[in-house]
Scaffold this motif. Structure first.
Motif, mmCIF file in Angstrom:
data_model
loop_
_atom_site.group_PDB
_atom_site.id
_atom_site.type_symbol
_atom_site.label_atom_id
_atom_site.label_comp_id
_atom_site.label_asym_id
_atom_site.label_seq_id
_atom_site.Cartn_x
_atom_site.Cartn_y
_atom_site.Cartn_z
ATOM 1 N N UNK A 42 3.988 -4.757 0.983
ATOM 2 C CA UNK A 42 3.722 -3.769 -0.051
ATOM 3 C C UNK A 42 4.745 -2.661 0.187
ATOM 4 N N UNK A 43 5.592 -2.429 -0.790
ATOM 5 C CA UNK A 43 6.734 -1.532 -0.580
ATOM 6 C C UNK A 43 6.369 -0.079 -0.904
ATOM 7 N N UNK A 44 5.672 0.536 0.029
ATOM 8 C CA UNK A 44 5.290 1.944 -0.046
ATOM 9 C C UNK A 44 5.826 2.670 1.186
ATOM 10 N N UNK A 45 5.900 4.010 1.141
ATOM 11 C CA UNK A 45 6.188 4.728 2.387
ATOM 12 C C UNK A 45 5.050 4.505 3.377
ATOM 13 N N UNK A 46 5.317 4.716 4.664
ATOM 14 C CA UNK A 46 4.242 4.664 5.649
ATOM 15 C C UNK A 46 3.133 5.608 5.207
ATOM 16 N N UNK A 47 1.903 5.086 5.027
ATOM 17 C CA UNK A 47 0.825 5.977 4.584
ATOM 18 C C UNK A 47 0.532 7.060 5.619
ATOM 19 N N UNK A 48 0.040 8.186 5.150
ATOM 20 C CA UNK A 48 -0.456 9.204 6.087
ATOM 21 C C UNK A 48 -1.641 8.632 6.865
ATOM 22 N N UNK A 49 -2.506 7.905 6.183
ATOM 23 C CA UNK A 49 -3.674 7.293 6.828
ATOM 24 C C UNK A 49 -3.898 5.925 6.196
ATOM 25 N N UNK A 50 -4.190 4.948 7.037
ATOM 26 C CA UNK A 50 -4.476 3.597 6.563
ATOM 27 C C UNK A 50 -5.971 3.371 6.739
ATOM 28 N N UNK A 51 -6.700 3.245 5.650
ATOM 29 C CA UNK A 51 -8.163 3.207 5.715
ATOM 30 C C UNK A 51 -8.701 1.781 5.622
ATOM 31 N N UNK A 52 -8.096 0.947 4.773
ATOM 32 C CA UNK A 52 -8.537 -0.439 4.618
ATOM 33 C C UNK A 52 -7.351 -1.401 4.686
ATOM 34 N N UNK A 53 -7.604 -2.581 5.258
ATOM 35 C CA UNK A 53 -6.663 -3.704 5.162
ATOM 36 C C UNK A 53 -7.443 -4.898 4.643
#
Lengths: 236, 236, 236, 236
Positions: free
Chosen positions: A155-166
């Motif tokens: 998924x081509x996004x910036x590194x999230x500030x917080x990753x809540x679900x995978x």
């Protein structure tokens, strides 16, 4: 808190499967459960004047929820620009499912937001990666959806500030399906599930996540940074 | 590695102070020390055809260094779009000083990139916050510049992937002056110093940081993510 | 670069399945492929004097690779303390599989490092989440292992500096299976696969990741931060 | 919310300057303003039985505030271990000033937590780096303290989850003076100011930050991750 639910509202006009699942439209379904928490929940759709997002509407919106898929390009550039400015001022934004490719999400991320996908009635499990995050409150270990569209990495996004679900998918893929970002003073949450031909937004746990996310994104903030030319004479 | 140094090159035409400090232009000064490390260093400026960034130039560029200030709006939107696509493909991008307000940086950040500033011949110290980062290699504890323009927080950028330098200014401000970001497969480094009326790019330690950053951003990568519709029949 | 491979080396003594897969021990298998890249690769095991990690060994080690499972508690506290200090000084550390529960990893993370697990001969797919990361170089989209132990979220670690791999498991779980952390001047990479009864470390792609990780973690760094009491008289 | 303020309480016994500024002790001053927000605010000190942190006290504490300096080593290891477990279970922890070197902070960070310091009656400005963070609510652009001890980078901590404040010091240094971390289910905030010979905790803006931080860290969370051996028979 004032919440506005924006929906493209095109599948509902064309596809009986979708209009059967969501007789009031996807926006109607989303607004319905958000009204449990908030007195002022309105909806807006692509075919409304100014795409339903007039200056007045945006000004009074604390959190904007966005669903789109077929017609991202029909959203007016001026509307996208205004939404972006409101996020910078502190409006929360909840971006759902195929809105990963919306103009507003791509403009705020600065990336292509591309991903891999497949529609094959697959089971999805959304695992909680950040159990102390307010968006995961009350969710337990994971949410299971019997049938959903698959979205896969990368998924081509910036590194999230917080990753809540995978997410885990039956067919063998994983996906960062719940992620937060700050842009300006605004808080953004991307949440993956919600393909139009599945009754995902009727699932109580999915509703819980979206309700949590709206509360999280709408937290008021009173700091006002000062930008621009400073006082030339100021020396400490 | 092929390096292209892009400069607006307008101050140099108008302001004798600037052209005295940088007789070959800011681009000339930057290219000069980058040639110590790389055989192929070229320059491009705003007033060149296609802003100097033709398809051919961009295609062969591994790292693009960008300086601009007065004329961000004159950079063609199509050129910005092409540079963005090349970053997504893996081209490194080093964004210097007032290029925080360039179209390309704002498009990649998704924020206003606004900040506070003052021109008052102030001392700046750039402290190393991440001593094990390759961009800080050989820098020691900090770099001191006798006179620079002040940039102050709040700097309206997304949370950096890595924070390498924080600046201290004589007048009382601080600034996140060296920060990395990934967008697509490209690596981006924003580096604060370099106001046109000060001889900052002649400072050996500032040169060292930019040389380190070019090497860091130009590291080749061979993975190619697959996007789009997956195989409908694939089940693990 | 000097590489030391540390292995608990107990399963190999007790379990014929393990000693058949790894006749030279897990340490022997790891050292064997690392010798392709580095001239100085040595091994050390729990039952060696000082757990094989004397001052002399640690001093000359640039990157330490660690595998342990049954006997974490038998590693001497003084040895753990010395390894930690070497990481702070810049030694790289690659933590493999069940070493998530090693004393050294828990001390460096500051968390319980707990997780969910199941041994059921399940297929694992390690998806690349950060395609431009040097540890993922040459891996493509994912690595597939026909049979492995399952590790599932929630994995109780601090938010990684970089998330490189996420695993998918046949039985329905996901796991952050490749993650980087900096502690002091040292770089740490946790990598999930490698249950002792499967031939995981003979897989060329798994070997490629570990080789990449050793190269990434062993990058020298010359900055030396200054700590403690500053010069009382210094005022800028 | 139940708040416990822990203080080493040694300077207050030895140094008339400190006991004049804080006649009720640093713990008394902190507790006094926290009582504006919370009904249950208690204090505990090093010389109390079990360092004032019995099982009962810890069990009912939602947020623990910690100040220490001279006697970190006198805090019992068992107490530190119990505090750590409570953080993992979800207790918030606010770490103040010289407690950067406390056993509990070092154990949770996994780093040396070293820094540079100087006592020279210097002006400090704490700039807000994350204006939308709840800990910065109501603070404006920065807090100015006329005289404080200097703490300077490099501060040897893991990359913070969120960087809320960066300090500027008159003598030429900068410092990451407000930073958040998650460990297990607990939220941690490190906040720099508070040298014992200055009246820092009487400053209303400093009090506001600590009050905000306690509210932020004490947010309840109901998710309970499941660790350990999974169901062997479960296949999705």
């Amino acid at each position: 808190m004032n919440v506005t639910v924006w929906n493209e509202n095109r599948h509902e006009q064309k596809n009986a499967v979708v209009s059967t699942i969501y007789p009031e439209g996807i926006h109607g379904a989303l607004a319905s459960f958000l009204k449990q928490d908030h007195s002022y929940v309105q909806t807006a759709t692509l075919d409304d004047a100014e795409n339903g997002l007039t200056d007045e509407v945006l000004k009074r919106t604390d959190v904007l929820v966005w669903w789109g898929h077929l017609a991202h390009d029909e959203v007016a550039d001026e509307v996208v620009e205004k939404v972006k400015q409101r996020v910078y001022e502190g409006m929360g934004l909840i971006v759902l499912h195929s809105a990963h490719f919306s103009k507003i999400f791509k403009a705020l991320m600065g990336t292509s937001c591309d991903l891999k996908w497949r529609i094959a009635d697959e089971k999805e499990r959304l695992w909680v990666i950040d159990p102390s995050h307010p968006i995961a409150e009350g969710i337990g270990e994971y949410i299971e959806l019997e049938r959903e569209e698959m979205y896969g990495e990368h998924f081509d996004i910036p590194t999230p500030d917080e990753l809540v679900f995978v997410s885990w998918f039956e067919g063998g893929e994983v996906f960062r399906s719940g992620a937060t970002f700050k842009r300006g003073k605004g808080k953004i949450f991307y949440f993956r599930p919600g393909h139009e031909t599945y009754p995902t937004y009727h699932n109580k746990m999915i509703q819980k996540v979206i309700r949590n996310a709206v509360n999280w994104a709408g937290t008021p903030n009173v700091n006002t940074p000062v930008y621009g030319k400073g006082n030339n004479n100021r020396k400490n």
